[in-house]
Write a protein that holds these residues in place. Sequence first.
Motif, PDB file in Angstrom:
ATOM      1  N   TYR A  20       0.550  -0.396  11.701  1.00 14.29           N
ATOM      2  CA  TYR A  20      -0.112   0.349  12.975  1.00 14.29           C
ATOM      3  C   TYR A  20       0.249  -0.682  14.103  1.00 14.29           C
ATOM      4  O   TYR A  20      -0.310  -0.516  15.289  1.00 14.29           O
ATOM      5  CB  TYR A  20      -1.592   0.259  12.789  1.00 14.29           C
ATOM      6  CG  TYR A  20      -1.937   1.423  11.607  1.00 14.29           C
ATOM      7  CD1 TYR A  20      -1.785   2.769  11.995  1.00 14.29           C
ATOM      8  CD2 TYR A  20      -2.488   1.109  10.497  1.00 14.29           C
ATOM      9  CE1 TYR A  20      -2.242   3.718  11.107  1.00 14.29           C
ATOM     10  CE2 TYR A  20      -2.745   2.276   9.592  1.00 14.29           C
ATOM     11  CZ  TYR A  20      -2.828   3.378   9.966  1.00 14.29           C
ATOM     12  OH  TYR A  20      -2.882   4.372   8.901  1.00 14.29           O
TER      13      TYR A  20
ATOM     14  N   HIS B  55       3.330   8.366   0.405  1.00 12.43           N
ATOM     15  CA  HIS B  55       4.884   8.335   1.044  1.00 12.43           C
ATOM     16  C   HIS B  55       5.923   8.534   0.064  1.00 12.43           C
ATOM     17  O   HIS B  55       7.025   8.199   0.153  1.00 12.43           O
ATOM     18  CB  HIS B  55       5.265   7.087   1.837  1.00 12.43           C
ATOM     19  CG  HIS B  55       4.076   6.869   3.100  1.00 12.43           C
ATOM     20  ND1 HIS B  55       4.192   7.759   4.207  1.00 12.43           N
ATOM     21  CD2 HIS B  55       2.990   6.254   3.034  1.00 12.43           C
ATOM     22  CE1 HIS B  55       3.332   7.371   4.919  1.00 12.43           C
ATOM     23  NE2 HIS B  55       2.621   6.517   4.294  1.00 12.43           N
TER      24      HIS B  55
ATOM     25  N   ASP C 197      -0.326  -6.226   7.187  1.00 15.71           N
ATOM     26  CA  ASP C 197       0.126  -4.895   7.165  1.00 15.71           C
ATOM     27  C   ASP C 197       0.629  -4.524   8.451  1.00 15.71           C
ATOM     28  O   ASP C 197      -0.222  -4.483   9.679  1.00 15.71           O
ATOM     29  CB  ASP C 197      -0.902  -3.627   6.854  1.00 15.71           C
ATOM     30  CG  ASP C 197      -0.690  -2.435   6.709  1.00 15.71           C
ATOM     31  OD1 ASP C 197       0.670  -1.930   7.045  1.00 15.71           O
ATOM     32  OD2 ASP C 197      -1.352  -1.274   6.276  1.00 15.71           O
TER      33      ASP C 197
ATOM     34  N   LEU D   6       0.926  -1.278  -0.033  1.00 13.94           N
ATOM     35  CA  LEU D   6       0.026   0.064  -0.040  1.00 13.94           C
ATOM     36  C   LEU D   6       0.963   1.219  -0.154  1.00 13.94           C
ATOM     37  O   LEU D   6       0.864   2.063  -0.821  1.00 13.94           O
ATOM     38  CB  LEU D   6      -0.955   0.027   1.354  1.00 13.94           C
ATOM     39  CG  LEU D   6      -1.885   1.042   1.367  1.00 13.94           C
ATOM     40  CD1 LEU D   6      -2.738   1.553   0.303  1.00 13.94           C
ATOM     41  CD2 LEU D   6      -2.593   0.933   2.791  1.00 13.94           C
ATOM     42  N   GLY D   7       1.784   1.204   1.052  1.00 17.49           N
ATOM     43  CA  GLY D   7       2.442   2.668   0.994  1.00 17.49           C
ATOM     44  C   GLY D   7       3.906   2.658   0.535  1.00 17.49           C
ATOM     45  O   GLY D   7       4.614   3.640   0.412  1.00 17.49           O
ATOM     46  N   ASN D   8       4.465   1.292   0.333  1.00 21.92           N
ATOM     47  CA  ASN D   8       5.922   1.018  -0.250  1.00 21.92           C
ATOM     48  C   ASN D   8       6.791   1.717   0.853  1.00 21.92           C
ATOM     49  O   ASN D   8       7.921   2.096   0.562  1.00 21.92           O
ATOM     50  CB  ASN D   8       5.933   2.156  -1.561  1.00 21.92           C
ATOM     51  CG  ASN D   8       7.148   1.599  -2.245  1.00 21.92           C
ATOM     52  OD1 ASN D   8       7.897   2.374  -3.134  1.00 21.92           O
ATOM     53  ND2 ASN D   8       7.812   0.240  -1.947  1.00 21.92           N
ATOM     54  N   ILE D   9       6.518   1.607   2.008  1.00 15.88           N
ATOM     55  CA  ILE D   9       7.372   2.155   3.233  1.00 15.88           C
ATOM     56  C   ILE D   9       7.542   0.958   4.110  1.00 15.88           C
ATOM     57  O   ILE D   9       8.480   0.810   4.833  1.00 15.88           O
ATOM     58  CB  ILE D   9       7.331   3.302   3.995  1.00 15.88           C
ATOM     59  CG1 ILE D   9       5.733   3.105   4.583  1.00 15.88           C
ATOM     60  CG2 ILE D   9       7.378   4.435   2.772  1.00 15.88           C
ATOM     61  CD1 ILE D   9       5.489   4.358   5.651  1.00 15.88           C
ATOM     62  N   CYS D  10       6.681  -0.173   3.993  1.00 16.44           N
ATOM     63  CA  CYS D  10       6.934  -1.143   4.969  1.00 16.44           C
ATOM     64  C   CYS D  10       7.418  -2.738   4.443  1.00 16.44           C
ATOM     65  O   CYS D  10       8.290  -2.953   4.221  1.00 16.44           O
ATOM     66  CB  CYS D  10       5.744  -1.182   6.058  1.00 16.44           C
ATOM     67  SG  CYS D  10       5.378  -0.040   6.948  1.00 16.44           S
ATOM     68  N   ARG D  11       5.940  -3.188   3.965  1.00 15.23           N
ATOM     69  CA  ARG D  11       6.001  -4.502   3.234  1.00 15.23           C
ATOM     70  C   ARG D  11       7.038  -4.715   1.913  1.00 15.23           C
ATOM     71  O   ARG D  11       7.905  -5.614   1.943  1.00 15.23           O
ATOM     72  CB  ARG D  11       4.664  -4.939   3.218  1.00 15.23           C
ATOM     73  CG  ARG D  11       4.124  -5.290   4.359  1.00 15.23           C
ATOM     74  CD  ARG D  11       2.570  -5.516   4.207  1.00 15.23           C
ATOM     75  NE  ARG D  11       1.841  -4.372   3.631  1.00 15.23           N
ATOM     76  CZ  ARG D  11       0.617  -4.515   3.432  1.00 15.23           C
ATOM     77  NH1 ARG D  11      -0.002  -5.421   3.485  1.00 15.23           N
ATOM     78  NH2 ARG D  11       0.166  -3.395   3.291  1.00 15.23           N
TER      79      ARG D  11
END
Length: 161
Positions: A129, A47, A126, A10-15
């Motif tokens: 959070y 992001h 995800d 989703l954000g391209n900053i975690c997974r």
Amino acid sequence: MTVKVLFVCLGNICRSPTAEGLFKAHLKNAGLEGRVQTDSAGTAGWHVGKAPDARAIAAAAERGIDINALRARQVTKKDFFEFDYVLAMDSANLNDLLSLCPKDYPGRCCLYLDFAEGAPESEVPDPYYGGAEGFAYVLDLVEQAATGLLADINQRHLARG
Ligand code: 4NP
């Protein structure tokens, strides 16, 4: 010929940066860095330009993987003309990707964990959070998919030269 793999969340900053960093380590071990290129992207643009989440960087570093230099971007329709694999972390990501995917896309657009035989999940949850343990679990899951993806690339693309 170079095989190209895009990891998408989703954000391209975690997974997806975690998946990319881990898969790159597998490529290095297999001596295939020159034959397979990787990138990652997010279905959302929130992001864009940012480094991975500090918790993702820390969890990867604990396993000897440096994802510091990756920068977030948003996936586009054009990616389907460039990448042989477009791999979603969860089914919401996959649905978003399928709405961009050309009908005659010759590559594979699917869940990344489709390559993880025997994994306890079909999607990468995800971790954004939650706490550090969620980031470590992402690494556990993408590790399981990396071996299967490498085998698929070898079989479909590299075995024939
Ligand atoms: P990712 O995680 O999709 O694995 O990069 C998330 C990152 C950011 C947000 C949600 C999920 N966010 O809501 O900003």
